[in-house]
Every structure is written in C-alpha cells, then in structure tokens.
Design a protein around this motif. Structure first.
Motif, PDB file in Angstrom:
ATOM      1  N   PHE A  94      40.597  26.751 -48.622  1.00 17.43           N
ATOM      2  CA  PHE A  94      41.999  26.834 -48.569  1.00 17.43           C
ATOM      3  C   PHE A  94      42.302  28.405 -48.518  1.00 17.43           C
ATOM      4  O   PHE A  94      41.633  29.203 -48.997  1.00 17.43           O
ATOM      5  CB  PHE A  94      42.871  26.092 -49.674  1.00 17.43           C
ATOM      6  N   PRO A  95      43.682  28.751 -48.129  1.00 21.16           N
ATOM      7  CA  PRO A  95      44.111  30.090 -47.826  1.00 21.16           C
ATOM      8  C   PRO A  95      44.053  30.732 -49.404  1.00 21.16           C
ATOM      9  O   PRO A  95      44.116  30.337 -50.432  1.00 21.16           O
ATOM     10  CB  PRO A  95      45.698  29.992 -47.631  1.00 21.16           C
ATOM     11  N   LEU A  96      43.501  32.116 -49.402  1.00 17.21           N
ATOM     12  CA  LEU A  96      43.243  32.878 -50.577  1.00 17.21           C
ATOM     13  C   LEU A  96      42.250  32.460 -51.551  1.00 17.21           C
ATOM     14  O   LEU A  96      42.122  33.075 -52.523  1.00 17.21           O
ATOM     15  CB  LEU A  96      44.696  33.029 -51.252  1.00 17.21           C
ATOM     16  N   LYS A  97      41.206  31.562 -51.091  1.00 15.18           N
ATOM     17  CA  LYS A  97      40.532  31.184 -52.054  1.00 15.18           C
ATOM     18  C   LYS A  97      39.329  32.223 -52.324  1.00 15.18           C
ATOM     19  O   LYS A  97      39.151  32.355 -53.781  1.00 15.18           O
ATOM     20  CB  LYS A  97      39.424  29.947 -51.384  1.00 15.18           C
ATOM     21  N   SER A  98      39.041  33.081 -51.632  1.00 18.99           N
ATOM     22  CA  SER A  98      38.072  34.145 -51.911  1.00 18.99           C
ATOM     23  C   SER A  98      38.886  35.061 -52.919  1.00 18.99           C
ATOM     24  O   SER A  98      38.142  35.561 -53.914  1.00 18.99           O
ATOM     25  CB  SER A  98      37.708  34.944 -50.709  1.00 18.99           C
ATOM     26  N   LEU A  99      39.989  35.299 -52.887  1.00 19.11           N
ATOM     27  CA  LEU A  99      40.567  36.170 -53.880  1.00 19.11           C
ATOM     28  C   LEU A  99      40.887  35.171 -55.283  1.00 19.11           C
ATOM     29  O   LEU A  99      40.736  35.920 -56.225  1.00 19.11           O
ATOM     30  CB  LEU A  99      41.996  36.396 -53.403  1.00 19.11           C
ATOM     31  N   LEU A 100      41.201  34.052 -54.971  1.00 13.96           N
ATOM     32  CA  LEU A 100      41.748  33.270 -56.365  1.00 13.96           C
ATOM     33  C   LEU A 100      40.261  33.133 -57.202  1.00 13.96           C
ATOM     34  O   LEU A 100      40.444  32.953 -58.207  1.00 13.96           O
ATOM     35  CB  LEU A 100      42.087  31.795 -55.812  1.00 13.96           C
TER      36      LEU A 100
END
Length: 558
Positions: A94-100
């Motif tokens: 889902f969006p921003l997963k790599s950051l989260l």
C-alpha cells in the motif's frame, strides 16, 4: 598424520579451561553484578510490621491494582498495535509502505516521560486541542463539553503503549517475514478467508515472538516512574519512592522492590515457558517469503492511515512540539542546558565503555568455560536489566554506604583522617549503577556475536601458541567490532534516557538532561525543558537506525 592431529586436538580439548583467568574474571563480574539483587533480598528481611499495617490499610492495594491494570492495558494495546502493524506491512502493499516499515520503530526513541509531558501540554484544558475546540464551537468553560482526563491511568496506558509497541512490532514482523508462504497459501486453498488464515496459521506461528515483545514492553512498564508519577498514578515503583523518602524506611522500600523483582522473574519465566511450549520448525532449508498482496482504493489508504497513526502520535507530535518550543526558547537557560548535556554525555560515555568491557569479559569467559553452569551464572548477572531502576538504586546505595563507612572508620583508626562518603552521591556511583543496569545489553549483544565465531579458530590459535588474551585481541575483537560498537551505542543511549536511577543516586545540585527535563516539566515549564528533551529524543534514534539496518539486512537474506 591423522592420528597425530587427533591426539593434538584431544590434548587441547582436555585443558581445564575452568581454571582460565578469563573464566574467573567473568565469574567475578557476574557475582559483582548480582550484588544489588542480593542487597534487596537482605534488606527485605527487616521487620516493618507497623509500616506494612499502615500500607495495607491505605495505599498498598492501590499500588497493586494500578500496576496490574497498567500492565494489562499496555500488554493489550502493544499487542494490537505492534502485531497489526507488522501484519499489514508484511502481508500487503500500500502507499508509503517502504517508509512505514522502518518508521514504525521511531516511537521507541521517545522516552515515555517526555511523550507524557508533550501530550499533557497539548491536551490539557489550557492546551492547543481544547483551546481550538472552545474557539470553534464557542464553548466557554470545561462544563460546556466533555473531554477525557489526561492525567489518569488511561492516559498512562496510552502513552506507554505508544512508545513500547515497537518491541512487539519488531519481533512480530521478523516472525511474519520468516514464515513460509506455502502454509498461508495452503490455508487459503482449503477455503479459509484472509482473516481466518491469519488467526489460524500466521498468528500461532508468530505467537512466541509476540510474547517476547510483550514481555519486554511489560518489563519497561513496571520499571516506569516518570510517566506514572507525572500522571499521578500510584504504582509499586512509585511506592518505593514514597515509602523510602516519605516514610524513611529503606527496608520497607526493599520489600516492595522484592515484589517487583518477583514479578519480573515471573514474566521472564512465562516468556521462556511460552517459547518452549510453542516451538515451530521449518520443514525445508529455504522457503519463499510471504507474498505481499497489493491493496487498492479505500483499503490501501486505510492501511496507510492505521500505520501512520502511532507514528504521528508517538514520534512526530513530540518532535514537532519540542522543536517549536526549542526554537522559541533557544537562548533561555542555555547555560544550564550545556552543563546538563555535558554531565549526561560524560556519564553516558563512561558507562558505555565500562559496561561494554564488562559485557565482553563476561561473554568471553562463558565462551572459554563451555559450561552450562557458567552460562546460567552469566544470565543471572544480567537480571539487573529486569529490575526497575528504583529497585537497582536501592540495591546499590546500601552497599556503597557500607563501603564508605568502612573506609572512613579504617582511615580514622590508622591515620586519624576522616574520608566521608567516597562513592555515595557521586558520579562514580551513577556510572556503576548504569553499568549494572545495562550489562545485559552488552553481554547479550557480544555473546551472540562471539557464538558465530567457530570454536576451531580458538583451537587453532592455541595450537599456534597464543593464549586466551592474545586470541581475544587479535582474532575475536576484529571479528566482533561491529557488535561491540552496537553495544556501546545502545548503552550510551539508554544511559542518556535513564531517570529513576539518576534521580536517586545523583550528586547534590547535579543535573543531567533527563533530570533537567523532569524538574522543569514537573513545574509546567515544558518550553524551558524542550531543548534538553529534544536532545534525548534525537539520541534515542541511534538504536532505531541500528534495528532498521538489521531488518533490512535480514530481509535481503530471505
């Protein structure tokens, strides 16, 4: 030739390594580290019938009830937040997963008492949130609307859960990443839904890791003093301070401390039992990782928001508020801040170096002894990390006082020169207390690193004529240098954040960053303490970066 080599190997394996000076040194460190626990046991044997009669009829059961409620609440919410976030970032895209994935660890860098100060500052009657609500809706007083009480046990549970859920998240995510994809897909092929497969397959497999994370969170909860004291929630840890300082009974405080020690040992026992009762094994050497299913539409944004919420409340909020206050009050109290920062930095450096040396010697002695008894003794020596800071301070203050009085009597008898207190109330006592508290961090880090070095390297070094010390210096230290640096950094950061030990053992008119934040924020002067609080918070990001790198490296190997 093969027979000769075998004879040589047997000759070296029969060397009585239990007599090695390094083993004896490790044994001495282990026994020395056990002194606070022994002291608490000794002090607890005193008779305090009158004090206990008063406590039992007034506040003792309140202490017990609040401690249990706090632990149950923190266990529940850290499990929900940590496990839920770990499953979302492992199973779905889902969006921003790599950051989260790594940002979800950031609240671990925030000391709970600092988050308590910030949340109270923003949510109390005169805070930004309630001011905004009154301005928007035209309310005049608190009687015109309902707002939850911030300084309460519910507030303490919320604050502690926000900073402690990363323990559960870190271990749960590692467990989910290591699970074989075939098991989950087989469950789906057998007609189970996504939710049913999670509860019947993924969650049971990850249960031992989740229990370890919850245990770590609970150990921190029973050790917590700053948050519960600021929120006026009397717990057993706060009761130690109350009985000791207000009732002037060190032995009664030690008896309460012994209860917390027993509770800590019980938690460790339950955690070990859970691991042994829930062992799972891989059936193949290598298995494909869990497949990440893409989410779209409202589900994708809902997953993103659910993961962002604890990060915003547990990290971005305190960083934003403290940064704003620090910029506004940069010149105010700068001299006091610099003095406190120097005290914190110097104590943390000394404690980190001493603790890492003690942990290295202890781990190396265990390696050389190859004895299960020696390993058990070393594990007992790390019990200081399971002790609440107030308990450890009680266990150190008493023997230091006995030592100082003995030296003073000796010097007066021999040289007619009183020495007074040499260690009690000094920076040396603080460094010693920090080392005994955090020796578990250095020992476990270095022991794990040393265990990866094959024993044949030790035998080869002995055959070539090198003794144990030379082998440690020329072979082991270069190989475990990254782990040694990690241990130093972890102890450094935890020393910077430590509050209860510093409050009890610090010299007169001596402040560190943590005590400066506590003193000022307790007087509702959060703005003046913001720079010190922000410094502690930024220092706490160091272990988060280390853990994030470990997660990334483990993922690259799967």
């Amino acid at each position: 030739m093969s027979i000769t080599a075998k004879q040589t190997t047997n000759r070296f394996s029969l060397v009585p390594r239990g007599l090695d000076i390094w083993v004896w040194l490790a044994l001495a460190i282990a026994l020395f580290a056990f002194i606070p626990v022994f002291t608490v046991f000794k002090l607890s044997w005193s008779n305090n019938a009158e004090i206990w009669q008063h406590l039992l009829s007034t506040v003792f059961w309140v202490y017990v009830k609040n401690t249990l409620v706090l632990c149950i609440g923190v266990a529940l919410f850290t499990t929900l937040i940590g496990t839920g976030a770990a499953w979302l970032v492992t199973r779905f895209n889902f969006p921003l997963k790599s950051l989260l994935v790594w940002a979800l660890l950031l609240p671990l860098a925030v000391p709970s008492y600092i988050l308590a100060f910030v949340i109270t500052d923003q949510l109390e009657y005169a805070g930004f949130v309630q001011k905004s609500l009154r301005a928007i809706f035209g309310w005049q007083t608190a009687r015109d609307y309902w707002f939850p009480e911030i300084r309460s046990i519910q507030g303490a549970i919320a604050v502690l859960s926000l900073v402690l859920y990363p323990y559960v998240y870190l271990l749960a995510r590692a467990a989910f990443v290591e699970q074989a994809a075939q098991l989950f897909e087989m469950s789906r092929c057998l007609g189970k839904s996504q939710t049913q497969s999670f509860f019947k397959v993924a969650l049971p497999l990850a249960r031992p890791a989740i229990v370890v994370g919850v245990t770590l969170a609970l150990m921190e909860t029973i050790n917590e003093y700053g948050t519960v004291e600021f929120f006026a929630v009397p717990t057993l840890t706060a009761g130690i301070f109350d009985v000791w300082l207000n009732m002037s009974s060190l032995s009664a405080a030690a008896q309460i401390a012994l209860m917390l020690v027993s509770f800590s040992i019980l938690l460790l026992g339950l955690e070990r039992y859970s691991r042994h009762a829930g062992k799972f094994y891989k059936l193949t050497g290598q298995s494909p990782a869990m497949f990440a299913e893409p989410l779209t539409g409202a589900k994708a944004y809902a997953a993103c928001l659910l993961c962002l919420l604890p990060i915003c409340l547990g990290f971005l909020l305190p960083v934003g508020v403290l940064s704003h206050y620090a910029i506004r009050s940069l010149d105010a109290g700068l001299e006091q801040y610099l003095a406190s920062a120097w005290n914190s930095f110097s104590l943390a450096v000394m404690a980190a170096l001493l603790t890492s040396c003690l942990g290295l010697l202890l781990a190396y002695g265990v390696r050389l002894s190859k004895s299960s008894q020696m390993r058990s003794i070393a594990e007992a020596a790390t019990l200081g990390y399971a002790l609440p800071g107030a308990v450890l301070a009680v266990g150190i203050l008493y023997p230091l006082g006995l030592f100082d009085n003995w030296v003073d009597r000796l010097m007066q008898a021999w040289f007619d020169y009183p020495t007074g207190l040499l260690l009690t109330g000094t920076g040396g006592a603080l460094v010693l207390a920090y080392s005994l508290r955090f020796i578990a961090l250095s020992y476990r880090t270095l022991d794990a690193s040393l265990s990866k070095i094959t024993p044949e390297m030790d035998d080869a070094s002995r055959i070539l004529g090198s003794r144990s010390g030379k082998t440690l210096w020329r072979i082991h230290l270069p190989l475990i240098r990254p782990s040694l640096l990690t241990a130093i950094l972890l102890v450094f950061v935890d020393t910077m954040k430590e509050l209860p030990i510093t409050l009890i053992l610090r010299p007169f008119n001596f402040n560190t960053l943590s005590t400066q934040v506590w003193d000022l924020a307790s007087l509702e002067q959060l703005e003046q303490s913001s720079l010190a609080a922000l410094t502690i918070l930024l220092a706490g990001i160091i272990p988060v970066i280390i853990m994030s790198r470990n997660i990334s490296s483990s993922q690259s190997r799967t």
